[in-house]
Design a protein around this motif. Sequence first.
Motif, PDB file in Angstrom:
ATOM      1  N   MET A  98       8.087 -17.550  -3.442  1.00 41.83           N
ATOM      2  CA  MET A  98       7.340 -16.610  -2.652  1.00 41.83           C
ATOM      3  C   MET A  98       7.124 -15.358  -3.501  1.00 41.83           C
ATOM      4  O   MET A  98       8.022 -14.879  -4.154  1.00 41.83           O
ATOM      5  CB  MET A  98       8.114 -16.282  -1.371  1.00 41.83           C
ATOM      6  CG  MET A  98       7.268 -15.664  -0.346  1.00 41.83           C
ATOM      7  SD  MET A  98       8.029 -15.375   1.289  1.00 41.83           S
ATOM      8  CE  MET A  98       9.263 -16.589   1.452  1.00 41.83           C
ATOM      9  N   LYS A  99       5.923 -14.861  -3.474  1.00 42.92           N
ATOM     10  CA  LYS A  99       5.582 -13.655  -4.227  1.00 42.92           C
ATOM     11  C   LYS A  99       5.336 -12.512  -3.260  1.00 42.92           C
ATOM     12  O   LYS A  99       4.863 -12.706  -2.149  1.00 42.92           O
ATOM     13  CB  LYS A  99       4.303 -13.900  -5.040  1.00 42.92           C
ATOM     14  CG  LYS A  99       4.504 -14.791  -6.214  1.00 42.92           C
ATOM     15  CD  LYS A  99       4.471 -13.948  -7.418  1.00 42.92           C
ATOM     16  CE  LYS A  99       4.550 -14.830  -8.642  1.00 42.92           C
ATOM     17  NZ  LYS A  99       4.343 -14.107  -9.823  1.00 42.92           N
ATOM     18  N   PHE A 100       5.657 -11.306  -3.735  1.00 48.53           N
ATOM     19  CA  PHE A 100       5.473 -10.115  -2.921  1.00 48.53           C
ATOM     20  C   PHE A 100       4.515  -9.156  -3.610  1.00 48.53           C
ATOM     21  O   PHE A 100       4.440  -9.100  -4.837  1.00 48.53           O
ATOM     22  CB  PHE A 100       6.820  -9.428  -2.682  1.00 48.53           C
ATOM     23  CG  PHE A 100       7.773 -10.273  -1.890  1.00 48.53           C
ATOM     24  CD1 PHE A 100       7.740 -10.258  -0.508  1.00 48.53           C
ATOM     25  CD2 PHE A 100       8.686 -11.094  -2.524  1.00 48.53           C
ATOM     26  CE1 PHE A 100       8.603 -11.041   0.233  1.00 48.53           C
ATOM     27  CE2 PHE A 100       9.555 -11.882  -1.799  1.00 48.53           C
ATOM     28  CZ  PHE A 100       9.514 -11.851  -0.416  1.00 48.53           C
ATOM     29  N   CYS A 101       3.809  -8.383  -2.814  1.00 47.15           N
ATOM     30  CA  CYS A 101       2.851  -7.405  -3.318  1.00 47.15           C
ATOM     31  C   CYS A 101       3.595  -6.286  -4.035  1.00 47.15           C
ATOM     32  O   CYS A 101       4.522  -5.701  -3.474  1.00 47.15           O
ATOM     33  CB  CYS A 101       2.035  -6.846  -2.158  1.00 47.15           C
ATOM     34  SG  CYS A 101       0.873  -5.567  -2.664  1.00 47.15           S
ATOM     35  N   PRO A 102       3.192  -5.950  -5.275  1.00 47.32           N
ATOM     36  CA  PRO A 102       3.860  -4.854  -5.984  1.00 47.32           C
ATOM     37  C   PRO A 102       3.525  -3.477  -5.414  1.00 47.32           C
ATOM     38  O   PRO A 102       4.239  -2.513  -5.659  1.00 47.32           O
ATOM     39  CB  PRO A 102       3.345  -4.994  -7.417  1.00 47.32           C
ATOM     40  CG  PRO A 102       2.040  -5.689  -7.281  1.00 47.32           C
ATOM     41  CD  PRO A 102       2.169  -6.592  -6.090  1.00 47.32           C
ATOM     42  N   ASN A 103       2.468  -3.381  -4.623  1.00 46.64           N
ATOM     43  CA  ASN A 103       2.069  -2.095  -4.046  1.00 46.64           C
ATOM     44  C   ASN A 103       2.794  -1.769  -2.741  1.00 46.64           C
ATOM     45  O   ASN A 103       3.312  -0.676  -2.568  1.00 46.64           O
ATOM     46  CB  ASN A 103       0.560  -2.072  -3.796  1.00 46.64           C
ATOM     47  CG  ASN A 103      -0.234  -2.193  -5.076  1.00 46.64           C
ATOM     48  OD1 ASN A 103       0.225  -1.815  -6.139  1.00 46.64           O
ATOM     49  ND2 ASN A 103      -1.412  -2.756  -4.979  1.00 46.64           N
ATOM     50  N   CYS A 104       2.821  -2.754  -1.817  1.00 44.62           N
ATOM     51  CA  CYS A 104       3.373  -2.462  -0.486  1.00 44.62           C
ATOM     52  C   CYS A 104       4.567  -3.333  -0.101  1.00 44.62           C
ATOM     53  O   CYS A 104       5.215  -3.074   0.901  1.00 44.62           O
ATOM     54  CB  CYS A 104       2.282  -2.582   0.574  1.00 44.62           C
ATOM     55  SG  CYS A 104       1.659  -4.262   0.791  1.00 44.62           S
ATOM     56  N   GLY A 105       4.853  -4.388  -0.865  1.00 43.21           N
ATOM     57  CA  GLY A 105       6.021  -5.216  -0.599  1.00 43.21           C
ATOM     58  C   GLY A 105       5.802  -6.347   0.390  1.00 43.21           C
ATOM     59  O   GLY A 105       6.726  -7.093   0.677  1.00 43.21           O
TER      60      GLY A 105
END
Length: 105
Positions: A1-8
Amino acid sequence: MKFCPNCGKVLLPKQGILHCYDCGYEQKVTENEKQDYIIEKDVSDKQNIIVTGDKINTLPTTKGLCYRCGNRELEWWLIQMRKADEAETRFYRCTKCGNTWRRSG
């Protein structure tokens, strides 16, 4: 699973890429990552997402030794098996072969 580096938030598939439905961030999936994702269909921000599979690791890990396969990474958790005034039981599971055992005290 990947998460957004901007908002998580979790990045979800949209037209062959991973997309953040909160801030709009997009990321291409590399060839190595394609085998980690099974994209059945694109999703909209109004759909409920259920992530399934046994590759999702939510338990803490520690260094140890699996006596079955020799792997050196183990998941662990604690359970109170007896009365509250007695020590809890620690369980270990090998991250490679799934072998599970316990240690009291």
